[in-house]
Design a protein around this motif. Structure first.
Motif, short mmCIF file in Angstrom:
data_model
loop_
_atom_site.label_atom_id
_atom_site.label_comp_id
_atom_site.label_asym_id
_atom_site.label_seq_id
_atom_site.Cartn_x
_atom_site.Cartn_y
_atom_site.Cartn_z
N SER A 182 0.84 -1.20 0.00
CA SER A 182 0.00 0.00 0.00
C SER A 182 0.87 1.26 0.00
CB SER A 182 -0.94 0.01 1.21
OG SER A 182 -0.20 0.05 2.40
N ARG B 105 3.19 5.93 -5.84
CA ARG B 105 2.91 6.08 -7.26
C ARG B 105 1.87 7.20 -7.48
NH1 ARG B 105 0.77 1.42 -8.69
NH2 ARG B 105 2.78 0.40 -8.55
N CYS B 106 0.83 7.21 -6.67
CA CYS B 106 -0.20 8.27 -6.77
C CYS B 106 0.44 9.63 -6.56
CB CYS B 106 -1.27 8.10 -5.69
SG CYS B 106 -2.33 6.73 -5.98
N TYR B 107 1.33 9.70 -5.57
CA TYR B 107 2.00 10.96 -5.26
C TYR B 107 2.78 11.46 -6.47
CZ TYR B 107 5.67 14.03 -3.52
OH TYR B 107 6.54 15.07 -3.36
N THR B 108 3.59 10.54 -7.07
CA THR B 108 4.42 10.91 -8.20
C THR B 108 3.57 11.46 -9.34
OG1 THR B 108 5.80 9.05 -7.58
CG2 THR B 108 6.24 10.02 -9.71
N ASP B 109 2.50 10.73 -9.69
CA ASP B 109 1.63 11.17 -10.78
C ASP B 109 1.06 12.55 -10.50
OD1 ASP B 109 2.15 8.79 -11.99
OD2 ASP B 109 0.25 7.83 -11.45
N SER B 110 0.62 12.74 -9.28
CA SER B 110 -0.03 14.00 -8.97
C SER B 110 0.96 15.17 -8.96
CB SER B 110 -0.86 13.86 -7.69
OG SER B 110 -0.39 14.68 -6.68
N HIS C 143 9.36 5.65 -9.33
CA HIS C 143 8.27 6.12 -10.19
C HIS C 143 8.70 7.35 -11.00
CE1 HIS C 143 5.78 3.22 -8.22
NE2 HIS C 143 5.93 3.79 -7.04
N ASP D 15 -2.69 18.47 2.16
CA ASP D 15 -3.59 17.34 1.88
C ASP D 15 -3.69 16.52 3.16
OD1 ASP D 15 -3.79 17.88 -0.86
OD2 ASP D 15 -2.03 16.65 -1.34
N ALA E 8 2.04 1.89 -3.54
CA ALA E 8 0.93 2.43 -4.34
C ALA E 8 0.72 3.90 -3.99
CB ALA E 8 -0.34 1.64 -4.06
N HIS E 9 0.83 4.24 -2.70
CA HIS E 9 0.72 5.62 -2.24
C HIS E 9 1.78 6.48 -2.94
CE1 HIS E 9 0.41 8.99 0.59
NE2 HIS E 9 1.70 8.90 0.83
#
Ligand code: ZN
Length: 408
Positions: A77, A83-88, A114, A241, A80-81
């Protein structure tokens, strides 16, 4: 004892957890015949700047010894956290192949991988050799030193400033938080952004997460105290956030106050008000904490003694730092908890500091089929429960001690 940020005398005690060895000083079998160093573990609150902080700390070389074995990639998890951070971040700040990204406390490269995959130049700082080595094997450049103003000056001189500096779960873990903040200021380009994630102290208080208190965790941050510390270093918070990680964390966005002007999100002011209304700038909330901590300890001990009386077999999952605080504070030893399993190869075959409970590979669960499995990293409760679904085959029950004892 003075405040590590503002230097005021510390007079308000939030909780006294007795004494224990540094949480990450796992013992090798040959070390079991030697004594361990125990240090007092007490949390104080500065009534000037409201920074919540540990009263005593050990040398950081001792806390972050080469054997320190937490590998972030072991938690799916958490990856995955990241990866979301990098994209954002890439989208929000328009990062590309000419940008520069730096992660402080890069661990095993769980996050920077990432950025590497997206073709964005990046490197990490990670003083722990065992994790840094894994990151390097994965093609991520790592500087193995402690971050602070001196290192930041050197890096700026050698490599230039950065557009994004990430500091996840490290700001609270540095003894000299002012020097760390000054280092962030130094590293950032005029338009650069630093994002800092830390568990929110209000969650710790409301949800009784006292096991997140350990020597290597020097500060327990709020938006108020973080803003005060960063502002003294010339940094301004322009957004936040709220995150579910570690039982409730904050990610703050900061930039240089002498840099490109940014509009501040109304979320920042709202959150500051919420903290004030919740009582974080008043002594009462801290004074009420010890009673609830004691209840967790007493409930867990009563449960373990009852299981022993009923001759039920028990084991624990996850040899995390939090587990050490809980076990040592509650005085739990092998007679009540015979072993703990863990997925980190570096921890298997070692013993928990203080309690000296052995850490075994997860396969020990299948071999011994315990009737109760106590999950120590409650913040990964869902993930661990999924992972341990197979233990239902022999009717095992899972349990957590925090925020309150629960068997499920
Ligand atoms: Zn202070």
């Amino acid at each position: 004892m003075i405040c590590r940020h503002c230097g005021a005398d510390l007079k308000l005690t939030m909780v006294d957890l007795g004494a224990c060895p540094p949480s990450n000083s796992y013992l090798l079998p040959e070390e079991l015949t030697a004594p361990e160093k125990w240090y007092p573990l007490q949390v104080m609150v500065c009534t000037e700047c409201w920074l919540v902080q540990t009263a005593d700390f050990v040398d950081r070389e001792e806390c972050f010894s080469a054997r320190y074995a937490y590998f972030s990639s072991c938690s799916t998890s958490w990856v995955a956290h990241a990866r979301c951070y990098t994209d954002s971040m890439i989208e929000r700040f328009g990062l590309g192949e000419t940008s520069r990204v730096l992660e402080v406390a890069a661990n095993d490269g769980y996050l920077l991988q990432h950025f590497v995959n997206r073709g964005i130049p990046c490197y990490g700082i990670e003083p722990t050799e065992s994790t840094a080595a894994v990151a390097r094997q994965n093609g991520i450049e790592i500087v193995s030193l402690f971050f602070g103003l001196a290192l930041a000056r050197r890096l700026v001189h050698e490599r230039g400033r950065v557009d994004l500096l990430t500091a996840n779960n490290v700001f609270a873990h540095v003894p000299n938080i002012n020097d760390f903040a000054a280092g962030i200021f130094e590293m950032l380009s005029p338009s650069g952004v630093a994002t800092i994630e830390f568990p929110h102290v209000l969650q710790l208080i409301h949800k009784n997460y006292f096991d997140t208190i350990y020597h290597e965790h020097f500060s327990y941050l709020s938006l108020h105290s973080t803003r005060t510390i960063l502002s003294a270093a010339g940094l301004e918070i322009f957004d936040i956030d709220e995150l579910p990680t570690h039982g409730g964390s904050l990610r703050i966005y900061a930039s240089r106050s002498d840099g490109v002007e940014r509009t501040c999100s109304p979320r920042v002011g709202d959150f500051l008000n919420m903290e004030r209304e919740a009582g974080l700038l008043d002594s009462a909330i801290y004074l009420s904490f010890p009673k609830r901590v004691e209840k967790v300890k007493n409930d867990l001990l009563a449960f373990l003694l009852q299981m022993k009386k009923e001759s039920k077999s028990i084991a624990a999952y996850g040899a995390a730092a939090k587990g050490n605080t809980l076990l040592n504070y509650a005085g739990i030893r092998r007679d009540l908890l015979p072993f703990i399993v863990d997925r980190s190869p570096g921890k298997i075959g070692t013993f928990m500091p203080g309690s000296r409970i052995p850490i075994l590979a997860e396969s020990a669960l299948r071999e011994t089929k315990p009737q109760i499995i106590l999950i120590l990293p409650w913040n990964l409760r869902e993930e661990v429960a999924d992972q341990l679904a197979y233990t239902r085959e022999w009717g095992a029950k899972l349990a957590v001690a925090l925020p309150s004892l629960e068997i499920f």
